[in-house]
Design a protein around this motif. Structure first.
Motif, short mmCIF file in Angstrom:
data_model
loop_
_atom_site.label_atom_id
_atom_site.label_comp_id
_atom_site.label_asym_id
_atom_site.label_seq_id
_atom_site.Cartn_x
_atom_site.Cartn_y
_atom_site.Cartn_z
N GLY A 10 0.81 -1.22 0.00
CA GLY A 10 0.00 0.00 0.00
C GLY A 10 0.84 1.26 0.00
N LEU A 11 1.98 1.22 -0.68
CA LEU A 11 2.90 2.36 -0.72
C LEU A 11 2.86 3.03 -2.08
CD1 LEU A 11 5.94 0.65 1.07
CD2 LEU A 11 4.11 2.02 2.10
N GLN A 12 3.14 4.34 -2.08
CA GLN A 12 3.02 5.11 -3.32
C GLN A 12 4.36 5.48 -3.95
OE1 GLN A 12 -0.03 5.62 -4.62
NE2 GLN A 12 -0.82 4.45 -2.87
N ASN A 13 5.41 5.59 -3.14
CA ASN A 13 6.68 6.06 -3.69
C ASN A 13 7.86 5.54 -2.89
OD1 ASN A 13 6.98 7.87 -1.37
ND2 ASN A 13 5.40 9.12 -2.37
N GLN A 14 9.06 5.89 -3.35
CA GLN A 14 10.29 5.42 -2.74
C GLN A 14 10.45 5.88 -1.30
OE1 GLN A 14 12.32 3.42 -4.37
NE2 GLN A 14 14.14 3.34 -3.04
N THR A 15 10.05 7.13 -1.03
CA THR A 15 10.17 7.66 0.33
C THR A 15 9.34 6.84 1.31
OG1 THR A 15 10.52 9.90 -0.51
CG2 THR A 15 9.84 9.69 1.79
N GLU A 16 8.12 6.51 0.93
CA GLU A 16 7.26 5.70 1.79
C GLU A 16 7.84 4.31 1.99
OE1 GLU A 16 3.27 5.59 0.35
OE2 GLU A 16 2.92 7.73 0.64
N LEU A 17 8.47 3.77 0.94
CA LEU A 17 9.08 2.44 1.03
C LEU A 17 10.23 2.45 2.04
CD1 LEU A 17 9.37 -0.47 0.04
CD2 LEU A 17 10.82 0.38 -1.81
N VAL A 18 11.07 3.47 1.98
CA VAL A 18 12.19 3.57 2.92
C VAL A 18 11.67 3.70 4.36
CG1 VAL A 18 14.14 4.99 3.64
CG2 VAL A 18 13.76 4.56 1.21
N ARG A 19 10.66 4.53 4.55
CA ARG A 19 10.09 4.70 5.89
C ARG A 19 9.54 3.39 6.41
NH1 ARG A 19 6.69 10.24 4.61
NH2 ARG A 19 8.42 11.74 4.86
N TYR A 20 8.87 2.65 5.55
CA TYR A 20 8.29 1.36 5.94
C TYR A 20 9.39 0.39 6.35
CZ TYR A 20 5.67 -3.00 5.77
OH TYR A 20 5.10 -4.21 6.11
N ALA A 21 10.45 0.31 5.53
CA ALA A 21 11.54 -0.63 5.80
C ALA A 21 12.24 -0.29 7.12
CB ALA A 21 12.54 -0.61 4.65
N LEU A 22 12.45 1.00 7.38
CA LEU A 22 13.08 1.42 8.63
C LEU A 22 12.18 1.11 9.83
CD1 LEU A 22 14.60 4.85 7.56
CD2 LEU A 22 15.88 2.80 8.21
N LYS A 23 10.91 1.37 9.69
CA LYS A 23 9.96 1.14 10.76
C LYS A 23 9.94 -0.33 11.19
CE LYS A 23 5.00 1.30 11.83
NZ LYS A 23 3.65 1.67 11.32
N HIS A 24 10.06 -1.23 10.21
CA HIS A 24 9.98 -2.67 10.49
C HIS A 24 11.35 -3.32 10.63
CE1 HIS A 24 5.60 -3.08 10.02
NE2 HIS A 24 5.71 -2.12 9.13
N GLY A 25 12.40 -2.51 10.67
CA GLY A 25 13.73 -3.07 10.88
C GLY A 25 14.25 -3.92 9.74
N LEU A 26 13.85 -3.61 8.52
CA LEU A 26 14.26 -4.40 7.36
C LEU A 26 15.53 -3.89 6.72
CD1 LEU A 26 10.73 -4.85 5.76
CD2 LEU A 26 11.92 -6.37 7.33
N ILE A 27 15.92 -2.66 7.03
CA ILE A 27 17.20 -2.12 6.62
C ILE A 27 17.79 -1.35 7.79
CG2 ILE A 27 16.62 -1.91 4.15
CD1 ILE A 27 16.10 1.08 4.64
N GLU A 28 19.08 -1.09 7.71
CA GLU A 28 19.75 -0.36 8.77
C GLU A 28 20.29 0.96 8.23
OE1 GLU A 28 22.77 -2.89 10.26
OE2 GLU A 28 21.37 -4.33 11.15
N LEU A 29 20.25 1.99 9.02
CA LEU A 29 20.82 3.28 8.64
C LEU A 29 22.33 3.19 8.64
CD1 LEU A 29 18.54 5.75 10.62
CD2 LEU A 29 18.62 5.46 8.15
#
Length: 213
Positions: free
Chosen positions: A193-212
């Protein structure tokens, strides 16, 4: 003697693993594989107890390979040795049929311990992964996150996109066409249910799927 096949697309990693294994008196490397095709060849041709498998090799995804290997030889034990530390990867690997999950940053002693435990019929996973598996198996447990509905390939593409890789880069890394990766991207964005790259990055960070960093 516990016989092993090492599957990793980096020769230097395989050499390092062989040196570690050589120091244990009851472990023996009987074969190597650099991609998914070679993995299946070794599984069909060789007699061994444990497959040490990297998740990120050219061709088929590691999760797909786990299922294919188990379909060919259900009793073969699989230890996933991955660069990914995220719990989600480990949970997916175990659900696909692996008996253990270890990161490449682990100490050599941990690798020996994992191989012995898995060869003996046990499992080798972290407490966090065990908890996630238990929660998922419990009736009325925690609700599944949207990304858990993604296929293994969609999950890999999603994580790479969130980490900043382009569609072309992902296609090259996974040995897929740009069109195929674009299709996976469209499907996963719809499922999440995401619209763009920014939302995708936020989602991944929120769920711990990528690391900063």
């Amino acid at each position: 003697m516990i016989r092993l096949v090492l599957a990793d697309d980096h020769a230097i990693v395989r050499e390092g693993l062989k040196r570690i294994v050589a120091e244990a008196g009851d472990l023996q490397v009987v074969g190597e594989a650099a991609d998914g095709t070679e993995v299946m060849q070794r599984v069909r041709e060789l007699d061994f107890e444990v497959l040490v498998l990297d998740l990120s090799m050219p061709g088929r995804s590691g999760m797909e390979l786990i299922k294919l290997v188990k379909a060919e030889k259900p009793r073969l034990r699989i230890l996933v040795l991955s660069m990914h530390q995220e719990t989600q990867y480990a949970v997916r690997a175990i659900k696909a049929g692996a008996s253990g999950y270890l990161t490449k940053e682990s100490a050599p002693a941990q690798l020996e311990q994992a191989l012995h435990k898995i060869a003996g019929g046990g499992a080798y996973i972290s407490a966090e992964v065990a908890e996630q598996l238990a929660l998922g198996a419990m009736p009325g447990g925690t609700a599944a996150a949207p990304h858990e509905s993604l296929s293994h390939r969609e999950f890999e593409v999603m994580r790479r996109l969130a980490a900043g890789e382009s569609v072309t880069d992902i296609a090259t890394a996974l040995n897929l066409s740009v069109k195929t990766v674009s299709t996976h991207k469209a499907n996963l964005m719809a499922k999440l249910g995401l619209q763009n790259q920014t939302e995708l990055v936020r989602y991944a960070l929120k769920h711990g799927l990528i690391e900063l960093g």
